[in-house]
Write a protein that holds these residues in place. Structure first.
Motif, short mmCIF file in Angstrom:
data_model
loop_
_atom_site.label_atom_id
_atom_site.label_comp_id
_atom_site.label_asym_id
_atom_site.label_seq_id
_atom_site.Cartn_x
_atom_site.Cartn_y
_atom_site.Cartn_z
N PHE A 1 93.77 -6.05 68.64
CA PHE A 1 95.01 -6.57 69.22
C PHE A 1 94.80 -7.94 69.90
O PHE A 1 93.84 -8.13 70.63
CB PHE A 1 95.53 -5.56 70.24
CG PHE A 1 96.84 -5.94 70.86
CD1 PHE A 1 98.03 -5.83 70.15
CD2 PHE A 1 96.89 -6.41 72.16
CE1 PHE A 1 99.24 -6.17 70.74
CE2 PHE A 1 98.10 -6.75 72.75
CZ PHE A 1 99.28 -6.63 72.02
N ALA A 2 95.73 -8.86 69.61
CA ALA A 2 95.70 -10.18 70.25
C ALA A 2 97.10 -10.52 70.71
O ALA A 2 98.09 -10.12 70.07
CB ALA A 2 95.18 -11.23 69.28
N SER A 3 97.17 -11.23 71.82
CA SER A 3 98.50 -11.54 72.38
C SER A 3 98.47 -12.86 73.13
O SER A 3 97.49 -13.18 73.82
CB SER A 3 98.92 -10.41 73.33
OG SER A 3 100.13 -10.74 73.96
N LEU B 1 106.28 -37.65 60.18
CA LEU B 1 106.09 -36.20 60.39
C LEU B 1 107.34 -35.47 59.97
O LEU B 1 108.44 -35.72 60.47
CB LEU B 1 105.79 -35.94 61.87
CG LEU B 1 105.56 -34.48 62.26
CD1 LEU B 1 104.30 -33.93 61.61
CD2 LEU B 1 105.46 -34.35 63.78
N THR B 2 107.18 -34.54 59.02
CA THR B 2 108.36 -33.86 58.46
C THR B 2 108.43 -32.39 58.84
O THR B 2 109.53 -31.81 58.85
CB THR B 2 108.39 -34.02 56.93
OG1 THR B 2 109.61 -33.50 56.43
CG2 THR B 2 107.25 -33.28 56.24
N LYS B 3 107.28 -31.78 59.13
CA LYS B 3 107.33 -30.36 59.50
C LYS B 3 106.16 -30.01 60.42
O LYS B 3 105.03 -30.46 60.21
CB LYS B 3 107.28 -29.48 58.25
CG LYS B 3 107.47 -28.00 58.56
CD LYS B 3 107.96 -27.20 57.37
CE LYS B 3 106.85 -26.75 56.48
NZ LYS B 3 107.31 -25.89 55.39
N ILE B 4 106.48 -29.20 61.44
CA ILE B 4 105.44 -28.66 62.32
C ILE B 4 105.43 -27.15 62.12
O ILE B 4 106.50 -26.53 62.07
CB ILE B 4 105.74 -28.98 63.80
CG1 ILE B 4 105.85 -30.49 64.01
CG2 ILE B 4 104.65 -28.41 64.71
CD1 ILE B 4 106.43 -30.87 65.36
N SER B 5 104.23 -26.59 62.00
CA SER B 5 104.11 -25.14 61.92
C SER B 5 103.24 -24.66 63.07
O SER B 5 102.25 -25.29 63.42
CB SER B 5 103.46 -24.71 60.60
OG SER B 5 104.28 -25.13 59.53
N MET B 6 103.66 -23.54 63.66
CA MET B 6 102.86 -22.91 64.72
C MET B 6 102.42 -21.54 64.20
O MET B 6 103.25 -20.70 63.85
CB MET B 6 103.70 -22.78 65.99
CG MET B 6 102.94 -22.31 67.21
SD MET B 6 102.60 -20.54 67.22
CE MET B 6 104.24 -19.86 67.16
N LEU B 7 101.10 -21.33 64.10
CA LEU B 7 100.56 -20.08 63.58
C LEU B 7 99.82 -19.34 64.68
O LEU B 7 98.98 -19.93 65.37
CB LEU B 7 99.58 -20.34 62.42
CG LEU B 7 100.17 -20.87 61.10
CD1 LEU B 7 100.48 -22.35 61.19
CD2 LEU B 7 99.20 -20.61 59.95
N HIS B 8 100.16 -18.06 64.84
CA HIS B 8 99.42 -17.23 65.79
C HIS B 8 98.38 -16.45 64.99
O HIS B 8 98.70 -15.66 64.12
CB HIS B 8 100.39 -16.28 66.51
CG HIS B 8 99.71 -15.42 67.53
ND1 HIS B 8 99.94 -14.08 67.64
CD2 HIS B 8 98.80 -15.72 68.49
CE1 HIS B 8 99.20 -13.59 68.64
NE2 HIS B 8 98.50 -14.58 69.16
N LEU B 9 97.10 -16.71 65.27
CA LEU B 9 96.00 -16.13 64.49
C LEU B 9 95.09 -15.32 65.40
O LEU B 9 95.06 -15.53 66.62
CB LEU B 9 95.17 -17.24 63.82
CG LEU B 9 95.91 -18.33 63.05
CD1 LEU B 9 94.95 -19.46 62.69
CD2 LEU B 9 96.53 -17.76 61.78
N ALA B 10 94.34 -14.46 64.78
CA ALA B 10 93.29 -13.75 65.52
C ALA B 10 92.30 -13.18 64.51
O ALA B 10 92.66 -12.94 63.35
CB ALA B 10 93.87 -12.63 66.37
#
Lengths: 335, 568
Positions: free
Chosen positions: A317-319, A302-311
């Motif tokens: 509005f999303a939170s 495992l070389t990279k982790i990405s965290m994406l906040h989507l809606a």
């Protein structure tokens, strides 16, 4: 005739003598106990006035009743308001069913503080209380990816859209479930699903191009605390795990595996998300697909982790909030 | 629906072409039935008058089962049976269903090995694979038996078989000396199909090897195994329930009388492979009996010994035909609170909705109202004791039987429950005494069950009585025209305990249950026989349910039925 009858009588005698009756045990719980009035035989106790969970100490509760009952022990932190719930159905509360290692059920996690533990028995109005003090908090064993206590780390890559009411900052307030800080994510982006993202490359943690994880995907667990904000549209939090299969120091999206884990934040408050590395799938626009590499889950690559906040851009509005991204071994995190 | 009808027409055309050939390779079998019912519910709720339930109910259906039996050659037979059913009020698609009811292929390989694929009716011994119909009323008056026969037809009950799908083979080898023949039967069927995630593929396989030494002496080895097929789900935990037994029967003639001694002994194993919470249940059973048939007095006397261990588990023999958790077909909810109506006598007699077609992997719950002593028939676990019966059959057919049993292992206490069952049933053909050619048959029956447990702790005491009375008259008033009258009364009074069981069949809790249930069914009907296989009948029946403890609201159901039934 006589011979046949003799055989028959002998057979009946044999079976009658051989018939067994089990006098040493019976099936199920004792009826006498079930229908007797509840009595506490040994009072509710805790074995330590103060406990240092940092040193892997545990606190053990004990009590003894006259019959099997459904019981619940609720442990409350006086200052943190953290809660741990232990429950069971038994005649006895002891080390086998009521050992506390400092972990929390309802976040935030416990701090060094005074605690009270309340024992409640089903169908009984009375409750029983004991107190203890935490002098050292539980150590979080595992490889910490982000607890946001030092803000956005050098080496992480942050991107946030320029939508309305945007928030993609590390914050410090009483909501923090662990330590003092957490990542707050919010905004209205009506042209794209993506609101913001952070990349966590392995090189941000040292010189190695891969994270220091084991080779067995059934032993490695990814954990994260996510907070669902009330009265907002559901956020989607997508985690992407990219493997450098050929170990050349870079990830090739066309020839190497990416695995994903998507969470729909449809709850209110903090919740622990844990997933075994072996259970990760590959998603294309949220739909399961075949990985483009060797198809093997290799946590050690495992070389990279990405965290994406989507809606959903049509929903407005999303939170949500995020804290304590950590890899643990041989089981989910017990914060 | 139109597509299915087109397929049916095409099939019938093909069949017609075949049928018209010289050799009768194709025959039609099946049946037709039309049932019209008019029901009225009366609720006697002590709390308030039931104003929430519709009290009148009219319904019914017409159906045809059309089976095509094809014999392409002398060694092969194929049966496909379709069912077209139209609920009254349905027309052209609405309320009409089109199903495949039966499908099997059978034949003989090399004039030696018989096989059947598809639908199977299977039975082994009373402890390995057997439909005990444990709660059935032994002496059911004809007016009720007509309705019960519809249940039997719908669920493919043939004596004590279970309906299953799979493959069955059997063959026999004859010998000149010492042994007369050896017969082998083997089958594999599917209990449930996998859903590829959490439910594994579960199969049942069984075999019987029977050695017939002579017409007097025979012995068999029986095995029945239920098991999960590994790899059908990701979870590697797999279930097995294996039952094996040896049985033997010896018959000898003593003057003109017959003495038969039979015995079966076996064991069971019930386990999950890697589930640490699951117990490994192992136990054995013994069943032995001796019958003496006195030809001169048309009487057969039988005595027997039965011991079935508390941990004996057999899915094949302990599956119940009635699912007491199912909803009744009429008035499933009643009272203002719309409580679920309990399974009453009228449902047990005539409601095919609550009956299971095949075996169940789960141990289905018993119902003490109908049978507390032997809810799983002879295969009821945790029973030891003896029984005896006398059967007289000349013109009168009468049976008296008595069981005296007790538990082997206590249930929630060391004190053991004792059970007794007394059954007396008689069928009296009065026409033989009145010297008339027209049938006038009287049926009388009673069954009394007592369950007792006396303990030093008062709460553990059990005193429960279950009584049943039946009476019926069947009078052929004119040729082929019969008047039928019937009464069934069933009471369950006393205190006993209901055991909660977990998925591993272990007891987790006991509920004390105080019962005062009184049920009664009265019926009068007329039946006209067009032929031995075709009849038309009208039946009016009243069903009464009274709960003295008022756990359930009392109710009456009055029902008028018109039934037309034919088999061809």
């Amino acid at each position: 005739m006589k011979k046949n009858l003799s055989i028959l009588l002998c057979a009946i005698l044999f079976f009658s003598i051989s018939c067994r009756k089990n006098k040493t045990q019976f099936d199920g719980p004792s009826i006498n106990e079930i229908y007797s009035d509840f009595k506490i035989i040994d009072s509710f106790k805790i074995n330590k006035d103060s406990v240092n969970f940092t040193n892997a100490e545990t606190a053990v509760f004990s009590a003894k009743f006259n019959k099997i009952v459904d019981w619940t022990i609720s442990i409350y932190g006086a200052t943190s308001k953290a809660t741990k719930i232990i429950s069971g159905s038994s005649k006895q509360i002891d080390i086998s069913n009521a050992t506390w290692n400092g972990s929390s059920t309802v976040f935030p996690i416990f701090n060094t503080e005074n605690c009270k533990a309340i024992l409640r028995v089903k169908d009984l109005t009375d409750s029983f209380m004991v107190s203890t003090k935490i002098v050292g908090t539980k150590k979080l064993d595992g490889f910490m990816i982000a607890d946001f206590e030092t803000g956005i780390k050098t080496g992480w890559t942050k991107f946030a859209q320029t939508g309305a009411n945007m928030d993609f900052q590390v914050k410090s307030d009483s909501i923090a479930p662990e330590g003092k800080k957490y990542l707050s994510m919010a905004g209205t982006v009506n042209w794209d699903w993506l609101i913001g993202l952070i990349d966590f490359p392995a090189k941000a943690y040292g010189t190695s191009p891969v994270f220091p994880l084991g080779t067995n995907p059934n032993s490695e667990y990814f954990n994260c605390l996510i907070y669902g904000v009330p009265s907002t549209n559901p956020s989607l939090v997508l985690f992407q795990f990219r493997e450098d299969e050929n170990e050349n120091g870079t990830f090739d999206a066309n020839t190497e595996d990416e695995y994903d884990y998507q969470v729909t934040v449809d709850w209110v408050g903090w919740k622990l998300i844990s997933v075994k590395y072996a259970d990760l799938g590959y998603l294309v626009n949220g739909v399961p697909a075949t990985p483009k590499g060797n198809g093997l889950r290799n946590p050690n690559k495992l070389t990279k982790i990405s965290m994406l906040h989507l809606a959903n851009p049509n929903d407005g509005f999303a939170s949500s909030k995020l804290d304590l991204m950590i890899f643990t071994q041989n089981g989910p995190l017990q914060p | 629906m139109i597509k299915k009808i087109n397929i049916l027409i095409l099939l019938m055309f093909v069949v017609n072409v075949c049928y018209s050939q010289k050799e009768r390779k194709v025959t039609f079998v099946g049946g037709a039935r039309s049932v019209m019912t008019n029901n009225r519910l009366v609720v006697n709720d002590t709390i308030a008058e039931d104003t929430s339930t519709a009290k009148r109910n009219t319904g019914g259906y017409a159906l045809i089962d059309l089976g095509v039996n094809i014999k392409p050659n002398k060694n092969t037979e194929i049966l496909g049976m379709f069912r077209i059913k139209n609920n009254f009020g349905g027309f052209w698609g609405s309320g009409v269903t089109f199903d495949v009811r039966q499908l099997y292929m059978k034949g003989v390989v090399a004039n030696a090995l018989r096989y059947q694929l598809g639908d199977l009716n299977l039975k082994q011994t009373a402890f390995t694979l057997y439909n005990h119909h444990a709660d059935a009323i032994d002496s059911l008056p004809t007016v009720f038996n007509l309705q019960r026969n519809i249940v039997n037809y719908e669920k493919f009950y043939q004596k004590n078989t279970w309906r299953m799908q799979g493959a069955n083979v059997d063959f026999g080898i004859s010998f000149k000396n010492i042994i007369k023949e050896i017969n082998f039967t083997g089958f594999t069927t599917r209990i449930n199909a996998t859903n590829f995630s959490s439910v594994p593929e579960r199969l049942m396989s069984g075999a019987v090897i029977q050695i017939v030494q002579s017409n007097k002496l025979s012995a068999s080895y029986n095995i029945n195994s239920v098991y999960d097929v590994k790899g059908t789900v990701l979870d590697s935990n797999s279930f097995t329930n294996k039952v094996q037994s040896i049985d033997a029967s010896y018959t000898t003639k003593i003057k003109e009388n017959n003495l038969t001694i039979a015995a079966e002994i076996g064991n069971s194993h019930y386990a999950y492979s890697i589930d640490t919470l699951a117990p490994h249940l192992k136990d054995y059973f013994i069943h032995a009996s001796a019958s003496y048939k006195i030809a001169k007095y048309h009487t057969k006397a039988t005595i027997g010994y039965l011991e079935v261990g508390p941990e004996f588990r057999s899915i094949g023999a302990q599956s119940k035909d009635i699912n007491y958790n199912a909803l009744p077909v009429y008035y499933d909810r009643y009272t203002n609170a719309q409580n679920i109506r309990p399974i009453a006598l009228i449902d047990v007699i005539s409601n095919d909705n609550i009956y299971n077609r095949t075996v169940s992997s789960k141990l289905l719950s018993e119902n003490a109202w109908y049978n507390n002593a032997m809810p799983y028939g002879l295969a009821t676990f945790n029973r030891v004791g003896a029984y005896g019966s006398i059967h007289y059959k000349k013109d009168i057919d009468a049976v008296v039987s008595y069981y005296n049993l007790s538990e082997i292992k206590g249930q929630g206490t060391f004190a053991l429950q004792n059970f007794s069952i007394l059954k007396c049933n008689a069928k009296i053909p009065l026409q033989a005494y009145l010297k008339t050619a027209k049938k006038l048959e009287v049926q009388l029956g009673t069954q009394m069950q007592n369950t007792n447990r006396t303990s030093t702790v008062e709460i553990e005491n059990v005193n429960f009585k279950n009584t049943q009375y039946t009476a019926g008259i069947n009078w052929e008033v004119f040729s082929n025209f019969e008047l039928m009258v019937g009464l069934v009364s069933q009471n369950a009074i006393g205190t006993h305990f209901i055991a909660d069981r977990n998925v591993y069949t272990e007891v987790t809790y006991f509920h004390q249950n105080k019962l005062d249930i009184q049920q009664q069914m009265k019926a009068v009907g007329l039946m006209y026989h067009f032929s031995p296989k075709i009849y038309l009948s009208t039946i009016y029946q009243q069903s009464k349910f009274v709960d003295g403890n008022k756990q359930f609201a009392d109710f009456n159901i009055n029902q008028f039925n018109i039934i037309y039934n034919m088999l061809f």
